[in-house]
Enzyme design. Sequence first.
Site, PDB file in Angstrom:
ATOM      1  N   SER A  18      -8.949   9.506  -4.115  1.00  0.00           N
ATOM      2  CA  SER A  18      -7.982   9.246  -5.014  1.00  0.00           C
ATOM      3  C   SER A  18      -8.332   9.559  -6.513  1.00  0.00           C
ATOM      4  O   SER A  18      -9.424   8.823  -6.842  1.00  0.00           O
ATOM      5  CB  SER A  18      -7.568   7.513  -4.823  1.00  0.00           C
ATOM      6  OG  SER A  18      -6.913   6.952  -5.896  1.00  0.00           O
ATOM      7  N   HIS A  27      -5.218  12.513  -2.923  1.00  0.00           N
ATOM      8  CA  HIS A  27      -4.294  11.310  -2.944  1.00  0.00           C
ATOM      9  C   HIS A  27      -4.203  10.752  -4.401  1.00  0.00           C
ATOM     10  O   HIS A  27      -4.953  10.806  -5.585  1.00  0.00           O
ATOM     11  CB  HIS A  27      -5.283  10.109  -2.416  1.00  0.00           C
ATOM     12  CG  HIS A  27      -4.263   8.774  -2.297  1.00  0.00           C
ATOM     13  ND1 HIS A  27      -3.296   8.490  -1.078  1.00  0.00           N
ATOM     14  CD2 HIS A  27      -4.191   7.681  -3.026  1.00  0.00           C
ATOM     15  CE1 HIS A  27      -2.793   7.406  -1.425  1.00  0.00           C
ATOM     16  NE2 HIS A  27      -3.289   6.814  -2.658  1.00  0.00           N
ATOM     17  N   ASP A  70      -1.902   8.715  -7.056  1.00  0.00           N
ATOM     18  CA  ASP A  70      -1.254   7.332  -7.179  1.00  0.00           C
ATOM     19  C   ASP A  70      -0.204   7.473  -8.261  1.00  0.00           C
ATOM     20  O   ASP A  70      -0.794   7.391  -9.441  1.00  0.00           O
ATOM     21  CB  ASP A  70      -2.431   6.193  -7.421  1.00  0.00           C
ATOM     22  CG  ASP A  70      -3.400   6.104  -6.090  1.00  0.00           C
ATOM     23  OD1 ASP A  70      -2.518   5.816  -4.828  1.00  0.00           O
ATOM     24  OD2 ASP A  70      -4.505   5.921  -6.020  1.00  0.00           O
ATOM     25  N   MET A  80       2.332   4.909 -10.298  1.00  0.00           N
ATOM     26  CA  MET A  80       2.618   3.580 -10.693  1.00  0.00           C
ATOM     27  C   MET A  80       3.334   3.377 -11.823  1.00  0.00           C
ATOM     28  O   MET A  80       3.221   4.138 -12.509  1.00  0.00           O
ATOM     29  CB  MET A  80       1.342   2.730 -11.021  1.00  0.00           C
ATOM     30  CG  MET A  80       0.043   2.609 -10.087  1.00  0.00           C
ATOM     31  SD  MET A  80      -1.039   2.107 -10.634  1.00  0.00           S
ATOM     32  CE  MET A  80      -2.323   2.277  -9.160  1.00  0.00           C
ATOM     33  N   HIS A  87       1.288   8.711  -3.233  1.00  0.00           N
ATOM     34  CA  HIS A  87       1.593   7.437  -3.247  1.00  0.00           C
ATOM     35  C   HIS A  87       2.271   6.757  -4.166  1.00  0.00           C
ATOM     36  O   HIS A  87       1.771   6.763  -5.049  1.00  0.00           O
ATOM     37  CB  HIS A  87       0.140   6.620  -2.996  1.00  0.00           C
ATOM     38  CG  HIS A  87       0.167   5.217  -2.656  1.00  0.00           C
ATOM     39  ND1 HIS A  87      -0.982   4.460  -2.846  1.00  0.00           N
ATOM     40  CD2 HIS A  87       1.231   4.546  -2.278  1.00  0.00           C
ATOM     41  CE1 HIS A  87      -0.588   3.305  -2.383  1.00  0.00           C
ATOM     42  NE2 HIS A  87       0.561   3.138  -2.142  1.00  0.00           N
ATOM     43  N   MET A 121       4.067   3.882  -5.728  1.00  0.00           N
ATOM     44  CA  MET A 121       4.030   2.531  -5.935  1.00  0.00           C
ATOM     45  C   MET A 121       5.097   2.130  -7.122  1.00  0.00           C
ATOM     46  O   MET A 121       4.896   1.923  -8.316  1.00  0.00           O
ATOM     47  CB  MET A 121       2.650   2.297  -6.350  1.00  0.00           C
ATOM     48  CG  MET A 121       1.703   2.157  -5.331  1.00  0.00           C
ATOM     49  SD  MET A 121      -0.183   1.879  -5.965  1.00  0.00           S
ATOM     50  CE  MET A 121      -0.441   3.666  -6.087  1.00  0.00           C
ATOM     51  N   MET A 140      -2.162  -0.922   3.093  1.00  0.00           N
ATOM     52  CA  MET A 140      -3.079  -1.386   1.883  1.00  0.00           C
ATOM     53  C   MET A 140      -4.114  -2.014   2.293  1.00  0.00           C
ATOM     54  O   MET A 140      -3.807  -3.255   2.689  1.00  0.00           O
ATOM     55  CB  MET A 140      -2.209  -1.729   0.821  1.00  0.00           C
ATOM     56  CG  MET A 140      -1.176  -0.713   0.092  1.00  0.00           C
ATOM     57  SD  MET A 140      -1.953   0.746  -0.652  1.00  0.00           S
ATOM     58  CE  MET A 140      -2.911  -0.074  -1.790  1.00  0.00           C
ATOM     59  N   ASP A 169      -6.095   2.572   2.282  1.00  0.00           N
ATOM     60  CA  ASP A 169      -6.221   2.540   0.803  1.00  0.00           C
ATOM     61  C   ASP A 169      -6.820   1.371   0.017  1.00  0.00           C
ATOM     62  O   ASP A 169      -6.090   0.248   0.261  1.00  0.00           O
ATOM     63  CB  ASP A 169      -4.885   3.185   0.311  1.00  0.00           C
ATOM     64  CG  ASP A 169      -4.736   3.384  -0.920  1.00  0.00           C
ATOM     65  OD1 ASP A 169      -5.886   3.518  -1.827  1.00  0.00           O
ATOM     66  OD2 ASP A 169      -3.819   3.936  -1.611  1.00  0.00           O
TER      67      ASP A 169
END
Length: 223
Positions: free
Chosen positions: A8, A33, A35, A37, A66, A68, A137, A175
């Site tokens: 990540s 990966h 992330d 957000m 991913h 979020m 998660m 994760d």
Amino acid sequence: MTVRIAPSILSADFTVLGAQIAAVERGGADLIHVDVMDGHFVPNLSIGVPVVKSIRKVAKVPLDVHLMIEEPDRYLEPFVKAGADMISVHVEVIPHLHRTLQAIKELGAKAGVALNPSTPVGSLEEIAGMVDHVLVMSVNPGFGGQTFIPRSPSKIQAVRALLDRQGNAAPIEVDGGIDGTNAARIVEAGATILVAGTSIFGTGDPERATRDLRAAAMLKAGV
Ligand code: DX5
Ligand code: ZN
């Protein structure tokens, strides 16, 4: 059994992101990966579409994005166009999950569903036959460097059982808080994609840390 390691980049040094990605790829990373957000679904902001587009130019392995974020449907096409190969959306923010998964597939990416630690496995029941991967998660999303929640392996087992009952061999990705001390337990529980930020980029040698994490996952698990 093949275990895939997905570093990540949340914990990477963004001033030299291309070099950091090259290092984990030399170490055998199978996925990168990413992330994303939004400061609403999770209390933190990170990166978005332009960064995925830049990473796509240098990464040799598929990009695992991913999301979020609230209202992920608005951003599916931009992320796939930017180079996302896999997209995970959080079941907690989606009123029409079946439609969202179909939309991701129609765009040509793998469609995954992510579950927060407090979200029951049963929330996958109606879409378990169509999902391309499930992201469990093992910390509350929003930050790197948190402690692995001990209940996670039993949840992984329950997700595996649900997918198997519906005849779906889709992989389970895990994760949060993953390192050499818990990787084998996670694989034994039925996961085959391990996401790790701190235990890879938080070290001085991300290439070696990637290799070490795979060795820890496979050797101790006896796979
Ligand atoms: C957490 C993110 C994770 C995070 C993992 O919200 O989804 O991908 O980067 O970081 P570590 O491995 O440090 O827990
Ligand atoms: Zn993540």
